[in-house]
Motif scaffolding. Sequence first.
Motif, short mmCIF file in Angstrom:
data_model
loop_
_atom_site.label_atom_id
_atom_site.label_comp_id
_atom_site.label_asym_id
_atom_site.label_seq_id
_atom_site.Cartn_x
_atom_site.Cartn_y
_atom_site.Cartn_z
N UNK A 45 6.89 5.45 -4.21
CA UNK A 45 7.56 5.20 -5.49
C UNK A 45 7.36 6.40 -6.40
N UNK A 46 8.44 6.79 -7.04
CA UNK A 46 8.36 7.91 -7.96
C UNK A 46 8.92 7.48 -9.31
N UNK A 47 8.17 7.71 -10.36
CA UNK A 47 8.65 7.27 -11.67
C UNK A 47 8.12 8.13 -12.80
N UNK A 48 8.76 7.95 -13.95
CA UNK A 48 8.37 8.73 -15.13
C UNK A 48 8.30 7.79 -16.33
N UNK A 49 7.19 7.85 -17.02
CA UNK A 49 7.00 7.03 -18.23
C UNK A 49 7.49 7.76 -19.47
N UNK A 50 8.03 6.98 -20.39
CA UNK A 50 8.44 7.54 -21.68
C UNK A 50 7.21 7.75 -22.56
N UNK A 96 0.76 12.27 -20.31
CA UNK A 96 -0.57 12.88 -20.13
C UNK A 96 -0.68 13.73 -18.87
N UNK A 97 0.40 13.84 -18.10
CA UNK A 97 0.30 14.66 -16.89
C UNK A 97 1.02 14.01 -15.73
N UNK A 98 0.66 14.41 -14.53
CA UNK A 98 1.32 13.78 -13.38
C UNK A 98 0.43 13.75 -12.14
N UNK A 99 0.84 12.88 -11.22
CA UNK A 99 0.15 12.76 -9.94
C UNK A 99 1.20 12.73 -8.85
N UNK A 100 0.93 13.39 -7.74
CA UNK A 100 1.89 13.40 -6.65
C UNK A 100 1.34 12.73 -5.41
N UNK A 101 2.13 11.83 -4.85
CA UNK A 101 1.76 11.19 -3.58
C UNK A 101 0.31 10.68 -3.61
N UNK A 126 0.91 -1.14 0.00
CA UNK A 126 0.00 0.00 0.00
C UNK A 126 0.95 1.19 0.00
N UNK A 127 0.85 2.04 -0.98
CA UNK A 127 1.93 3.01 -1.21
C UNK A 127 1.40 4.34 -1.67
N UNK A 128 2.32 5.30 -1.70
CA UNK A 128 2.06 6.56 -2.40
C UNK A 128 2.92 6.57 -3.65
N UNK A 129 2.31 6.89 -4.76
CA UNK A 129 3.04 6.97 -6.03
C UNK A 129 3.08 8.41 -6.52
N UNK A 130 4.25 8.79 -7.01
CA UNK A 130 4.36 10.06 -7.73
C UNK A 130 4.77 9.70 -9.15
N UNK A 131 3.87 9.96 -10.07
CA UNK A 131 4.03 9.44 -11.43
C UNK A 131 3.90 10.57 -12.44
N UNK A 186 -4.89 8.50 -13.47
CA UNK A 186 -3.79 8.33 -12.51
C UNK A 186 -4.29 7.60 -11.27
N UNK A 187 -3.32 7.02 -10.56
CA UNK A 187 -3.61 6.36 -9.28
C UNK A 187 -4.75 5.36 -9.47
#
Lengths: 305, 305
Positions: free
Chosen positions: B86-91, B24-29, B15-20, B279-280
């Motif tokens: 987890x923090x990541x960036x998609x190509x 198309x944009x981004x989501x934080x925590x 169970x996590x927080x993702x910053x992605x 997102x999320x």
Amino acid sequence: MNEQNKEPLLIVGSVAFDSVETPQGKADMALGGSASYASIAASYFAKPQVVGIVGEDFESHHMERLHGHGVDVRGIESVAGRTFHWKGRYHENFKDRDTLETALNVFQHFNPTIPDAYRDTRFVLLGNIDPRLQLSVRRQAKDATLVAMDTMNFWINTERDALQEVLKQVDLLFLNDEEAMQLADEWTVLAAAAKIRQWGPRYIVIKRGEHGAVLFGPDVTLYVPAVLLTRVVDPTGAGDTFAGGFLGHLSRTGSLERANLAAALTWGTVMASFAVEAFSVDGICGLSRHDIDARRNHLIDLVRY
Amino acid sequence: MNEQNKEPLLIVGSVAFDSVETPQGKADMALGGSASYASIAASYFAKPQVVGIVGEDFESHHMERLHGHGVDVRGIESVAGRTFHWKGRYHENFKDRDTLETALNVFQHFNPTIPDAYRDTRFVLLGNIDPRLQLSVRRQAKDATLVAMDTMNFWINTERDALQEVLKQVDLLFLNDEEAMQLADEWTVLAAAAKIRQWGPRYIVIKRGEHGAVLFGPDVTLYVPAVLLTRVVDPTGAGDTFAGGFLGHLSRTGSLERANLAAALTWGTVMASFAVEAFSVDGICGLSRHDIDARRNHLIDLVRY
């Protein structure tokens, strides 16, 4: 099926020699080219008529190989010079490949002309060649019921205008998923297909290699998985084979109804699965009706829920 | 479906927080983690019971989001410290991605224990976490009817021995096609699945992203295409969502017959298609039965020949 009852399918494309190296071995100066693969694949369903060009080095046994599969080779012109030769090497993943040599040879003077004997043929496949040549043939095939074309990234990059022009005048386009997204400048096949269909072709068949194929048409979307194989030997010609099997079935039945389009997708898929199991056209030569039917049954079983 | 009638499905995972960040944009925590995606997806079919761990920063509204979907959160331990991030960036192709940060935080002390209230649960999903933790849970779930696990390339590379050990003790494995080929050292999914099945799991479900999924089992092979989407927003969690929908259906019906496995594949596929549209977990929260059913009908129509 009785040879006499087969419907004709006109195929314009390359007849070539391929020298191919894959992780499974290699073949030198073996029969290849879009028209060779497509016509042999189509021969199980229809009477293929090929328009192509070869050089003096295209020996009679090569021609006999096509003819022996019921391919009408009267439209293959033999001229002085050497036959088109492509040399390439596949990477370990069987997807990426490097072209080591492309010698167009006699193909650079190819000016395809539909022989009188083929003029009444209703189904036409413009194999994966220069879109300017495809356009010329399209204009000659005035009375065709359905004209399909195949293309590839090379033409998208180098002959974009001619490609757009021929797209306006065909009924069906075959291309792979990356090429579809590149051509349409979209990031999903659904968006790409919708955009390309507005440019001309009513139907688009997107080939996805080992992931199958999807067809988009007016009020119809169909998906066929690929046959699951334990071993791939040489992917060369898989797309041409797919197109040949697909159109072979369509010209046999003459119908664009949903069930018939679906059947065409499965036959194209089955023929392509045989093609990749051997070098050159070896995988699709001399198949029995039983082998082909058994593989199609296996394919349909994958999606029988 | 009446909440009272739902069968339990035990899910162990992160169970996590993702910053992605995606094209198309981004989501934080934002709420993420394998157990979050899987349990929300499963909640449409079953009563998910989650075993996980979170930190003090996991606020009540996050827990409420899971609980609001009927997820039993009594097995989620709250401890001092911060939640896994987890923090990541998609190509641009939405496939390749770079991990920018992995902060295990409280997760590094995770020692999953099945609460007494969950001991009788017959269907268990070991979400995509360290195979040593999966093994520990597997041993606790002695009386389970079916234990499924998910994994990824990271564990194949770093915890190969533990992974092989847990494989011996599970009934079903989820993984994607590249990972399957990497794990088995084979070049086709068919060959990879055959080899891996010899190591333990009777069933393997190979996820192929936008190309669908294929299931291999004793005397059964099934293929389900992906839902065709015009737009993808964030692929994170698609695999976990797939597993949640798949096992949610299986635990609801309790059957491993062909038709039921096929149905599970379609529900997993449908849920994953919603997941990637936002997102999320936003894409899979608050869906109506009508939305889900309509999409499944569309999916099945793709392969109705």
